[in-house]
Design a protein around this motif. Sequence first.
Motif, PDB file in Angstrom:
ATOM      1  N   ARG A  52     -41.435 -79.832  95.297  1.00 33.32           N
ATOM      2  CA  ARG A  52     -42.624 -79.759  94.485  1.00 33.32           C
ATOM      3  C   ARG A  52     -43.646 -80.577  95.190  1.00 33.32           C
ATOM      4  O   ARG A  52     -44.783 -80.497  94.600  1.00 33.32           O
ATOM      5  CB  ARG A  52     -42.129 -80.164  92.988  1.00 33.32           C
ATOM      6  CG  ARG A  52     -42.123 -81.506  92.593  1.00 33.32           C
ATOM      7  CD  ARG A  52     -41.798 -81.929  91.081  1.00 33.32           C
ATOM      8  NE  ARG A  52     -41.654 -83.165  90.768  1.00 33.32           N
ATOM      9  CZ  ARG A  52     -40.602 -83.827  91.226  1.00 33.32           C
ATOM     10  NH1 ARG A  52     -39.526 -83.313  91.689  1.00 33.32           N
ATOM     11  NH2 ARG A  52     -40.547 -85.079  90.797  1.00 33.32           N
ATOM     12  N   ALA A  58     -34.098 -83.204  89.714  1.00 38.77           N
ATOM     13  CA  ALA A  58     -33.391 -84.622  89.268  1.00 38.77           C
ATOM     14  C   ALA A  58     -34.336 -85.671  89.263  1.00 38.77           C
ATOM     15  O   ALA A  58     -34.235 -85.963  90.663  1.00 38.77           O
ATOM     16  CB  ALA A  58     -31.952 -84.597  89.657  1.00 38.77           C
ATOM     17  N   THR A  59     -35.099 -85.951  88.646  1.00 34.82           N
ATOM     18  CA  THR A  59     -35.934 -87.049  89.126  1.00 34.82           C
ATOM     19  C   THR A  59     -36.112 -88.287  87.898  1.00 34.82           C
ATOM     20  O   THR A  59     -35.861 -88.086  86.703  1.00 34.82           O
ATOM     21  CB  THR A  59     -37.447 -86.305  89.414  1.00 34.82           C
ATOM     22  OG1 THR A  59     -38.043 -87.347  90.019  1.00 34.82           O
ATOM     23  CG2 THR A  59     -38.064 -85.753  88.203  1.00 34.82           C
ATOM     24  N   PRO A 119     -34.910 -85.168  99.955  1.00 35.59           N
ATOM     25  CA  PRO A 119     -35.534 -86.376  99.830  1.00 35.59           C
ATOM     26  C   PRO A 119     -34.857 -87.569 100.854  1.00 35.59           C
ATOM     27  O   PRO A 119     -33.823 -87.543 100.955  1.00 35.59           O
ATOM     28  CB  PRO A 119     -35.566 -86.746  98.487  1.00 35.59           C
ATOM     29  CG  PRO A 119     -34.517 -85.923  98.021  1.00 35.59           C
ATOM     30  CD  PRO A 119     -34.290 -84.668  98.624  1.00 35.59           C
TER      31      PRO A 119
END
Length: 389
Positions: A236, A258-259, A200
């Motif tokens: 995802r 981890a979000t 990200p």
Amino acid sequence: MENETVSLESIINNNLNGRDLEEFNRIYYGRTDNHEVKLKESSIAAAKEADFEIAAYAFPAKKEQTRTPRIVKVGVIQHSIAAPTDRPVNEQKKAIFDKVKKIIDVAGQEGVNIICFQELWNMPFAFCTREKQPWCEFAESAEEGPTTRFLSELAAKYAMVFVSSILERDENHSDILWNTAVIISDTGSVIGKHRKNHIPRVGDFNESNYYMEGNTGHPVFATRYGKIAVNICFGRHHVLNWMMFGQNGAEIVFNPSATIAAEAGSEYMWNIEARNAAITNCYYTAAINRVGYEEFPNEFTSADGKPAHKDLGLFYGSSYFTGPDGVRCPGLSRTKDGLLIAVMDLNKNRQIKDRRCYYMTQRLDMYVSSLSKVLELDYKPQVVHENEK
Ligand SMILES: NC(=O)NCCC(=O)O
């Protein structure tokens, strides 16, 4: 975490009942039967004692004439960190091991065959800070680091396969770091590893300062209990990443994550993405998220003009499973450690493929040809305007 909403399920169950609740479950989750699986009294007591949530659901398939059912018990563990982030690295790691071992032991009692943890489960998710020290010191060898050794013992003890997402230090390639999922077999040996494909660059997720996009492709690991694959967190959002694991024959794809609730993590997308992947690829998915707040010693900014802060926000847990038909089970809480177990019949994957024909109708040839054109430097998007003949 007193004022946090406990879970999506608590909102539903506190506000709907009778036919409305049944209709909600049918229309939204695809559930016409609760399929809750009874747990051992000793497991419930151990979970209470160690303060974690525990639940189990069945994903049954139709009885077949020529194949026996392929029942696999799969567990996912979500947890908060266990020591403050200013404590020594090895102390923080050990505190997590001690806490998670209690959950693994309960999974062992329940006969769980495969366990997947959240992304980088053995450390705080410190990549928001952009600091290199001490966070890079959490990195370990995937093959023989302390986390793999810790899990190998438990794997052999319980004949359990582990999917362990860690910060990998690759000593054979100049000490570089990777975000890696290690697959440990039921005998305790390392079957292989997969490195995160999509890194990200959004909000406080500054992971690209630490490691690069993975170089392991889309491996599927043939374990004693079934063929499994790992789509690590940000992957995802990438449908082709999910798709390739399906093309390689995955029966269960894990999404250790981890979000957070903020736009960068997008809680409103959480319940859709892994579920949609299960539907389009006719396999089981398990989405696992961290829990709680992780406060770091030094402030960092999000480069958005807003005040500096010391934490990313709430990691909202909410881990859940979806079957290849798109039917999902209730998720774990947003705020608490937990063990969620799915009793899956893997025969369901082929049954859904036969019924829905998504693989036969997918037109890969057409997309390969179109995508190869998209990659050409002089590509012109195929847009037709009103006055063109
Ligand atoms: N760990 C990670 O890739 N998080 C990115 C934010 C998200 O999309 O969930």
